[in-house]
Design a protein around this motif. Structure first.
Motif, PDB file in Angstrom:
ATOM      1  N   PRO A 138     -20.081  18.515  10.411  1.00  0.00           N
ATOM      2  CA  PRO A 138     -21.303  18.123   9.681  1.00  0.00           C
ATOM      3  C   PRO A 138     -21.913  16.816  10.185  1.00  0.00           C
ATOM      4  O   PRO A 138     -23.094  16.549   9.972  1.00  0.00           O
ATOM      5  CB  PRO A 138     -20.808  17.961   8.242  1.00  0.00           C
ATOM      6  CG  PRO A 138     -19.354  17.687   8.363  1.00  0.00           C
ATOM      7  CD  PRO A 138     -18.876  18.385   9.595  1.00  0.00           C
ATOM      8  N   HIS A 186     -25.051  19.625   1.664  1.00  0.00           N
ATOM      9  CA  HIS A 186     -24.766  20.516   2.807  1.00  0.00           C
ATOM     10  C   HIS A 186     -25.750  20.290   3.958  1.00  0.00           C
ATOM     11  O   HIS A 186     -26.134  21.230   4.658  1.00  0.00           O
ATOM     12  CB  HIS A 186     -24.783  21.994   2.377  1.00  0.00           C
ATOM     13  CG  HIS A 186     -23.898  22.272   1.196  1.00  0.00           C
ATOM     14  ND1 HIS A 186     -22.530  22.184   1.265  1.00  0.00           N
ATOM     15  CD2 HIS A 186     -24.199  22.606  -0.088  1.00  0.00           C
ATOM     16  CE1 HIS A 186     -22.016  22.458   0.073  1.00  0.00           C
ATOM     17  NE2 HIS A 186     -23.010  22.719  -0.769  1.00  0.00           N
ATOM     18  N   LYS A 229     -26.829  18.140   7.591  1.00  0.00           N
ATOM     19  CA  LYS A 229     -26.169  17.655   8.805  1.00  0.00           C
ATOM     20  C   LYS A 229     -26.583  16.206   9.050  1.00  0.00           C
ATOM     21  O   LYS A 229     -27.706  15.815   8.698  1.00  0.00           O
ATOM     22  CB  LYS A 229     -26.561  18.508  10.013  1.00  0.00           C
ATOM     23  CG  LYS A 229     -26.198  19.989   9.883  1.00  0.00           C
ATOM     24  CD  LYS A 229     -24.697  20.214   9.901  1.00  0.00           C
ATOM     25  CE  LYS A 229     -24.364  21.698   9.903  1.00  0.00           C
ATOM     26  NZ  LYS A 229     -22.902  21.936   9.848  1.00  0.00           N
TER      27      LYS A 229
END
Length: 826
Positions: free
Chosen positions: A309, A441, A443
């Protein structure tokens, strides 16, 4: 027994836990009147009474049916919002910030929300001076407030409550704020200003030849005005727009002559927004093809994001990281996601927003603490409603209510200014953004030419992905770095003021080529210390344990900690000697000396003193970009992200003052700062030159900067970090204990350290006096706790600390003492 009450209509009695914008532990529970049950929702603002008479807006943090056991819950007074203004993701981030940085939820809320969204009894309201509105659209109560504000320029909410004779006036104020009839009173701070240029045009009356001929006859007795008109006609034949500066240069007339022609209705002058970048810059930004190495890096980034991530892009200065950012932003826009782009300095947002607006037009907006509060509240709503796709901001932008966050860029992730020091929450925006990304969620891309050791450690240990860019964009060579010995030049009597002969020669060569110079000194003011040659006395601040710095421009001695000022001294206050010596070197003195050595050269200074006024920073940058300034002298401000094609020489006046600092991060920060400053040189087609003046030419950090050897610096630093128990191997929590009486402070801080050692053993170091042991009349003692996070429970230790600090502050024996907890303090 039921754990909830049932009213006559068999409707549950609801209770809400709310966060108040106050430094109180935990949340506070209120009872919901049954007619408001349907409107209760997490993240909405409610109006509550706290204390005997104070009214606040609070945020609903949780909803339940259990009444508090230890106190009787008051009724909440009203609900302000139809929809939540704080998202669930934000509330989770608030909780993490509170737990991790050992502060209260209220302190997080106070930092996160613009003041216009957290009204309280003391909030002051003013009329919007620039708004025109129809009074007929206001209801009776709104009209009463408007009437009162027209009589009295500002009102507190307490005063408005008395005028309306009702407790809850917040919904009415919210309506007036939404209609932009009133504003929350706040000093208007500097904000981003687009670059504008004056364009001259001929009035339509003189577009035909007959009228133009008549005009020349009219101006016959004003030859300067005729010159201006002739020059305009000549310039307008070859170009579609005539700039005021070009016209003045071509005609040789003054601004006053042009104003006369404007007053006569001959010329019109419009201010047009233009880009701050040259055509070459714009080509690089708006119409570019990634190089093979950039394309390879982009491919690797996308592959890394499939597995990790968080990814670090480790690229040398001027490697073209921004172009890669643009391609990634495009990809997330195509997915209809929001993007957060964090920069370490407000000063950098102006240049970066202009750069990205060339590409993304109106999809991007700026957010930082220097915007006035009403603008911040407006941006808050736009981000919440997903009207904004890209937010560019400094650290406070991490608090915005993103509706659908997909991607976070943290540029120059190593910068210390991502860390908030005062007041709480003392958070690091990089770490908070990574947690926010985990919650949503999204990046995260970390970008830096000189990553922090913790980030690089995480990348090498595969917690983060790692992608490298090792060459500059367009094949431009890294700058040539030359190290010059100050002591050797002094011995040979070649030094002039504080400039070595090597640096002065290179400055003259650069100026002869019509190129520009940046000179860096990491200290502002004229000289840091005045000292009596007879008795050694030094003027000190009356509030802090620091020497006063002399600022020549105002003729004052300044304290850079509390702002105290006093007149400069001509004789020693201790022994009355007239022999006062100036020691040290600040940016103001460098500028002063240069003006003597190079009297015909345009020189400017960029530091805190010259940029504190509105738009001052942007004015200096504009003048430098337009080459009105040949030499720019500055502090760290000149090291961070400035990108101008004509800078070919960087001079570092005294590298030792950066390296020789009592801090375990000194060598890491020195390498980063010197490398970043050097990276300002030669960022287009020309190779730059960097001159580093130092007493210790063999110092390992200097050699690592010359060799651009980040890996070498990393390896050596990590050996020491492990040996002496510092991050990333150990977590550090610092407790700063403060009191106005030094004797009391020494006694109780020693006692507190002993108590902590009873629980935590040799993890506890101190108490000891920090580098500056008194600030604003409070003496300070520091207790440091080093935690081996791999073998010890960080959560348990933090809970223990929270409990012990709470007990310590509550004790009557410790009256007048307060403890500041700083997690990851450096």
């Amino acid at each position: 027994m039921l754990d909830f009450e049932v009213d006559d209509e068999f409707q549950q009695t609801l209770f809400v836990e709310v966060v108040l914008p106050l430094a109180i532990p935990g949340t506070y529970t209120y009872r919901v009147p049954k007619h408001l049950n349907e409107r209760v929702e997490k993240g909405r603002r409610v109006v509550v009474q706290f204390g005997k008479s104070k009214i606040y807006t609070a945020i609903i943090f949780a909803i339940g049916t259990k009444a508090p056991i230890k106190y009787e819950a008051k009724y909440l007074l009203d609900i302000l919002d139809e929809n939540p203004i704080v998202t669930n993701a934000q509330l989770q981030l608030w909780r993490w910030l509170s737990d991790y940085y050992l502060c209260t939820l209220g302190e997080v809320m106070a930092a996160a929300l613009p003041s216009a969204l957290k009204l309280a009894s003391e909030t002051r309201v003013v009329l919007n001076p620039q708004h025109t509105f129809d009074k007929n659209l206001l209801n009776d109560r709104e009209f009463l407030i408007l009437d009162a504000l027209e009589l009295k320029q500002e009102l507190s909410i307490t005063e408005i409550t008395k005028i309306l004779a009702q407790k809850s006036v917040f919904p009415i104020l919210k309506s007036l704020l939404d209609k932009k009839v009133v504003f929350i009173l706040e000093e208007i701070e500097e904000k981003f200003q687009p670059k504008k240029i004056a364009i001259v045009s001929l009035h339509e009356n003189y577009q035909d030849k007959e009228n133009l001929k008549y005009l020349f006859n009219e101006l016959e007795k004003a030859p300067k005005q005729v010159d201006a008109l002739l020059a305009f006609l000549k310039l307008s034949k070859d170009q579609s727009e005539v700039k005021k500066a070009e016209l003045m240069e071509a005609s040789g007339v003054s601004s006053a002559i042009l104003k006369t022609l404007v007053d006569k209705g001959v010329f019109l002058i419009d201010r047009k927004i233009i880009s701050r970048f040259s055509s070459e810059d714009l080509a690089v930004i708006s119409d570019f093809t990634l190089s093979d190495e950039q394309q390879q890096a982009l491919t690797e980034l996308n592959l890394s994001f499939e597995e990790k991530p968080v990814v670090l892009l480790h690229g040398v200065t001027s490697a073209g990281k921004t172009q890669i950012y643009i391609r990634l932003i495009e990809a997330y826009l195509a997915k209809d996601k929001q993007i957060l782009y964090l920069l370490p300095e407000i000063a950098l947002t102006g240049q970066m927003i202009d750069r990205l607006k060339v590409y993304f037009k109106d999809q991007i907006i700026v957010y930082h603490s220097k915007f006035n509060d009403n603008e911040r509240a407006e941006i808050w709503q736009k981000v919440l409603n997903k009207e904004v796709k890209i937010v560019l901001g400094a650290r406070s932008a991490v608090f915005l209510p993103f509706a659908d966050l997909g991607f976070i860029i943290i540029d120059e992730e190593h910068e210390a200014s991502f860390k908030q020091f005062e007041p709480a929450p003392r958070y690091h925006a990089r770490d908070a953004a990574i947690v926010l990304a985990n919650i949503t969620h999204a990046k995260v891309l970390l970008g830096s030419a000189t990553p922090s050791l913790e980030t690089y450690f995480n990348a090498l240990n595969e917690k983060y992905g790692l992608v490298k860019l090792s060459t500059r964009y367009g094949g431009v060579k890294m700058p040539e770095i030359e190290v010059v010995s100050i002591s050797e030049e002094r011995n040979r009597k070649l030094i002039k003021e504080n400039f070595t002969s090597v640096l002065l020669d290179k400055i003259n060569e650069t100026l002869a080529l019509k190129e520009q110079v940046i000179l860096f000194q990491n200290r502002r003011g004229y000289v840091p210390i005045l000292i009596c040659k007879t008795c050694g006395n030094t003027p000190k601040c009356i509030n802090c344990d620091v020497s006063l710095t002399y600022h020549k421009a105002g003729g004052k001695l300044h304290c850079h900690y509390c702002g105290y000022k006093e007149d400069n001294i001509t004789e020693c206050p201790a022994c009355a000697s007239k022999h006062i010596e100036y020691k040290g070197l600040g940016t103001e003195k460098i500028e002063d000396d240069l003006k003597v050595i190079l009297p015909d050269v345009s020189i400017a200074r960029m530091d805190y003193d010259t940029t504190r006024n509105k738009n001052a920073h942007q004015v200096i940058l504009n003048d430098f970009e337009e080459r009105k300034i040949s030499i720019l002298v500055g502090t760290q401000m000149v090291a961070k992200g400035l990108d101008f094609e004509n800078i070919t020489l960087i001079g570092i006046i005294n590298a030792d003052s950066i390296i020789q600092f009592p801090d375990f991060r000194a060598y890491e920060r020195s390498f980063q700062l010197l490398s970043q400053v050097a990276g300002r040189a030669g960022r287009r087609s020309k190779q730059g030159k960097v001159i580093i003046q130092t007493y210790d030419t063999k110092h390992r950090v200097i050699q690592q900067v010359v060799d651009n050897d980040y890996e070498g610096m990393y390896r050596e630093e990590m050996i020491e970090r492990l040996q002496f128990k510092y991050p990333p191997f150990f977590k550090i929590i610092q407790l700063n204990i403060k009191h106005k009486d030094l004797g009391v402070l020494l006694r109780i801080s020693e006692s507190f350290a002993k108590l902590l050692r009873h629980h935590l053993g040799d993890m506890v170091l101190g108490p000891h006096s920090p580098l500056v042991a008194r600030v604003r009349n409070y003496y300070i003692q520091t207790i440091t706790i080093k935690i081996d996070w791999k073998s010890q429970s960080l959560i348990k230790i933090k809970n223990l600390l929270k409990e012990q600090v709470s007990v310590f502050e509550a004790s009557k024996d410790n009256k007048g003492v307060f403890v500041v907890i700083d997690v990851d303090p450096y």
